[in-house]
Design an enzyme around this catalytic site. Structure first.
Site, PDB file in Angstrom:
ATOM      1  CG  HIS A 233      -2.190  -1.075   1.343  1.00  0.00           C
ATOM      2  ND1 HIS A 233      -1.712  -2.374   1.682  1.00  0.00           N
ATOM      3  CD2 HIS A 233      -3.440  -1.063   0.852  1.00  0.00           C
ATOM      4  CE1 HIS A 233      -3.042  -2.830   1.435  1.00  0.00           C
ATOM      5  NE2 HIS A 233      -3.761  -2.134   0.911  1.00  0.00           N
ATOM      6  CG  ASP A 317      -3.680  -5.735  -3.975  1.00  0.00           C
ATOM      7  OD1 ASP A 317      -4.988  -5.384  -3.743  1.00  0.00           O
ATOM      8  OD2 ASP A 317      -3.168  -6.159  -3.390  1.00  0.00           O
TER       9      ASP A 317
END
Length: 639
Positions: A233, A317
Site C-alpha cells: 500500500h 490488487d
C-alpha cells in the site's frame, strides 16, 4: 438492443434474428452463449468489462464533500452505463447496514441490466472485513491455530451465505500468502500459517465453502505477499528467493487452489526477480526498478497461465496502491497490467464525483488506444472478456434469479450475522486461543469478590471489549471491580503505576504490527520510554512493574503473535490472533472475548502456533516453535 445482438449470434444457424427478442442466456448452452456475447460486443463494451472501479465515497453535484456511497443515484448509474463497467468493488463505507446494502446492490445491478455486474468485496474474515452488520469471524491465522478443516469450510460457507444474501457475488479472499516473515506489516494474521501445506489445506476448504454458496472465491496475492517486510500500500516489496524455494513455499497453495478449481486469482504488487528481472524507469524518482508481478507478463501469462495451468479470471490488487501509483502512471499501469495477462484492472482510477469522471475516462481511452494501435491485441481482449463472462455464467450472474426487493431484504436479514453464524464464530475463536506460557499456574485467574482487575490495551475499543467480556462473566462467579486504560502513544507514568498498586490482577493486550522495540546492543532497554515506541515499551513497563509487585499478570497478544517475543519475562502469555474490540454496539471480532474466557477459566485453550515465533533479542533463535501450545491444566504441550 445489446441482448438481441448476442442472442442472435448464438442461434443464427437455426433461428431468424426476428425470433430472438427476449432470449435469455439460459436458453442456449453456456459456452455458446458466452462466445456469442463476446462476438456481439463492441470494443468499448469489452473494455468496460475489464475495468472495476470503486465508488467508496461520492460527492453529488451541489454537495460540499464526498461521503460514503450508500444509496444508488443516477450519477453513478450513468457512469456504469457510459463505460459499460463489468463490476464494482464495495468497501465498509458502502455496506453500513443489511437493508441498505441489499438496496444499494440492487440499484447497481439495475444500472447494467444486459450484462449484470460483478459485485465484489474484501470479506476475508478477521481483521479484514467490510460488512458492518455481518459475522466477522476470528480470521485466517486463528483458523491456522485450530488446524481445523471443518472450521475453514464453515468460514467460507458463512461468508458465502451472507454475501450471497446481500447480492455480492465475488469475494476477494482468501489470502493464500504464506506468512513466514515476522516483520511482514500487511499480511500477518491474514495468513493461515507459515506452513504452505496448512495454508493449502485450510485455504482450499474456505474456497469450497464460498463457491458452494455460488460466490466466486479469489486466491490472493499471487505469487505471494507473505515473505515481505514492505506494505505494498505504501511501497514496492521485493522477494529475492530462487525459483525452487518459491515453488516449494509461496506457489504451493496457489497451485493446489488452481487444481481444486478456484474462480479468481488476485495479483501481488511485489517484485520477483527469479521470475522476471525486467526493469522500468520509475515515474516517482527516475530510478530503474524491477517490474512487479501485477505488471509482469512472465509472471501472469508465463507462470500462472502456462506453467501452472490457471484458466480462471486474473484480477489485479488495487491499482491505486503506492507500489503501483507512485512508480507507474495511472493509464500506463492499467495498460501494462492488461498486456501482461490481467483480465480485470481493479480500482484503475479514483472516481468519487462527476468532476472526477475524467480519471476513469482517461484510463478507458488509454486502453482503447492500446487496442487500436495493436499494443494490446484484440485476441487477448476477447479471451479476457470470455473468461469474465464464463465466470458470470458459472455463478448465475448472467441470468440472476428475479425476486422483489423486499423479498431480498427479508432473506438477508435472516442470514447476515444470525445466531447460528455467531455461535460458530465463537467456537472457532475459543478453540484458536493459544497458551504459550503459564509459569506458577498464573492462569486461570480466580478472583474473589471485590478484587480489582486492571485491563490495559492500546485502544479504547479493545479495553471496552475486555471490560465487557469480564462483566459478562460476573453473573457466574466474577463479581470483581474492573479498571480500564488505553495506552496508545502514551508513556508509562505514576498514574499507571498507582493503578497497578490497586490491582490484584493485570491483563495487558499487546498490539504490534511490526516489532520495533527499544533495543540497545541486542537487549530491550526498559529505560527508554519514548512514546513513539509505545506499542512495545508501554506493555513491557506494565509487565515489569506488575511482576515486581507480585501481581498476577497475563500478556494477551492481540494481533501478530510474533510480538510476544518482546515479553520473554512474562509468566503468562497467550495469543488470540485478532485485535478488533467493541464499537458501535457490537464486538467487531470474537477473539478478545475468547481470550478473556480462557484467562478466567471458562474455556480451555486448544490452539497451537501456526508459525514460529523468534526471539526479539536474538532473532535467529526460535522462542516458541510452530505447533507449540500448552494445556492450561497440566502445563504440558498439547497433543
Amino acid at each position: 438492443m445489446f441482448k438481441k445482438k448476442w442472442a442472435a449470434a448464438a442461434l443464427v444457424a437455426v433461428l431468424s434474428v426476428t425470433a430472438l427478442v427476449g432470449i435469455k442466456p439460459t436458453d442456449v448452452k453456456a459456452e455458446t452463449d458466452v462466445k456469442a456475447i463476446v462476438e456481439g460486443m463492441s470494443v468499448e463494451q469489452k473494455v468496460g468489462q475489464m475495468l472495476m472501479p470503486d465508488f467508496r465515497n461520492w460527492q453529488k453535484q451541489g454537495e460540499s464533500k464526498a461521503t460514503g456511497f450508500t444509496e444508488m443515484n443516477d450519477e453513478v448509474g450513468t457512469i456504469i452505463q457510459k463505460y459499460h463497467l463489468g463490476g464494482v468493488i464495495l468497501f465498509a463505507e458502502n455496506v453500513v447496514g443489511t437493508k441498505q446494502t441489499v438496496r444499494l446492490i440492487d440499484g447497481l445491478q439495475n444500472a447494467s441490466p444486459e450484462l449484470p455486474l460483478f459485485i465484489t468485496i474484501d470479506q476475508e474474515g478477521g481483521i479484514v472485513t467490510r460488512l458492518q452488520t455481518g459475522t466477522n469471524l476470528p480470521g485466517n491465522m486463528a483458523l491456522g491455530a485450530t488446524g481445523s478443516e471443518k472450521y475453514a469450510y464453515q468460514t467460507g460457507k458463512i461468508i458465502g451465505e451472507e454475501l450471497s444474501s446481500l447480492g455480492v457475488n465475488v469475494n476477494f479472499g482468501p489470502s493464500l500468502d504464506v506468512n513466514n516473515n515476522p516483520e511482514n506489516p500487511v499480511i500477518g494474521v491474514r495468513s493461515y500459517s507459515s506452513n504452505p501445506e496448512l495454508v493449502s489445506t485450510l485455504g482450499i476448504q474456505t474456497i469450497k465453502g464460498l463457491q458452494r454458496q455460488n460466490v466466486a472465491a479469489t486466491a490472493k496475492h499471487f505469487p505471494g505477499h507473505g515473505d515481505t517486510a514492505t506494505d505494498s500500500h505504501y511501497g514496492l516489496p521485493l522477494v529475492t528467493h530462487d525459483k525452487d524455494r518459491l515453488q516449494a513455499v509461496e506457489l504451493l497453495p496457489f497451485q493446489n487452489a488452481i487444481d481444486e478449481g478456484v474462480d479468481m486469482i488476485m495479483t501481488a504488487h511485489v517484485q520477483f526477480p527469479a521470475f522476471d528481472d525486467t526493469t522500468y524507469i520509475s515515474k516517482k524518482d527516475g530510478q530503474e526498478i524491477l517490474v512487479p508481478a501485477t505488471l509482469s507478463k512472465k509472471v501472469l501469462t508465463g507462470l500462472l497461465r502456462e506453467e501452472m495451468g490457471f484458466e480462471g479470471v486474473i484480477v489485479t490488487d488495487a491499482l491505486n496502491m503506492k507500489a503501483i501509483s507512485d512508480n507507474f502512471g495511472q493509464e500506463e499501469a492499467v495498460v501494462l497490467a492488461l498486456k501482461s495477462g490481467v483480465d480485470i484492472a481493479l480500482m484503475p482510477a479514483q472516481v468519487n464525483s462527476l468532476e472526477m469522471e475524467k480519471n476513469l475516462a482517461s484510463v478507458y481511452n488509454a486502453v482503447l488506444e492500446a487496442i487500436e494501435s495493436g499494443e494490446l491485441p484484440m485476441e487477448q481482449v476477447n479471451a479476457s472478456v470470455e473468461r469474465i463472462l464464463k465466470l458470470k455464467e458459472k455463478r448465475g450472474i448472467l441470468d440472476p434469479a428475479k425476486a422483489p426487493i423486499e423479498e431480498k431484504v427479508t432473506k438477508s436479514l435472516k442470514v447476515v450475522g444470525n445466531k447460528e453464524h455467531l455461535k460458530k464464530e465463537k467456537n472457532m475463536a475459543e478453540d484458536a486461543v493459544t497458551l504459550l506460557k503459564n509459569e506458577d499456574k498464573t492462569l486461570p485467574f480466580k478472583p474473589k469478590k471485590g478484587d480489582n482487575v486492571l485491563v490495559l490495551a492500546p485502544f479504547d475499543d479493545q479495553v471496552e471489549a475486555m471490560t465487557r467480556s469480564i462483566n459478562e462473566l460476573k453473573g457466574k462467579k466474577k463479581d470483581v471491580e474492573i479498571t480500564g486504560y488505553a495506552f496508545s502513544e502514551k508513556s508509562f507514568n505514576e498514574e499507571v503505576a498507582a493503578m497497578i498498586d490497586e490491582a490484584d490482577y493485570v491483563i495487558t493486550g499487546s498490539y504490534v504490527v511490526k516489532n520495533d522495540p527499544a533495543v540497545n546492543d541486542g537487549v530491550i532497554d526498559d529505560s527508554i520510554q519514548d512514546s513513539s515506541k509505545w506499542a512495545t515499551a508501554f506493555p513491557r513497563a506494565v509487565m515489569k512493574d506488575a511482576e515486581a509487585k507480585n501481581k498476577k499478570f497475563v500478556l494477551m497478544s492481540l494481533r501478530n503473535p510474533y510480538d510476544v517475543g518482546n515479553f520473554e519475562e512474562a509468566k503468562a502469555v497467550l495469543a488470540v490472533y485478532g485485535f478488533k474490540g467493541y464499537s458501535n454496539g457490537a464486538y467487531r471480532q470474537p477473539n478478545i472475548p475468547a481470550g478473556i474466557k480462557t484467562i478466567f477459566g471458562e474455556s480451555k485453550p486448544k490452539g497451537k502456533l501456526p508459525v514460529d515465533i523468534p526471539s526479539v533479542n536474538q532473532p535467529e533463535e526460535i522462542l516458541y516453535p510452530y505447533g507449540y501450545g500448552l494445556d492450561i491444566r497440566s502445563g504440558k504441550l498439547l497433543k
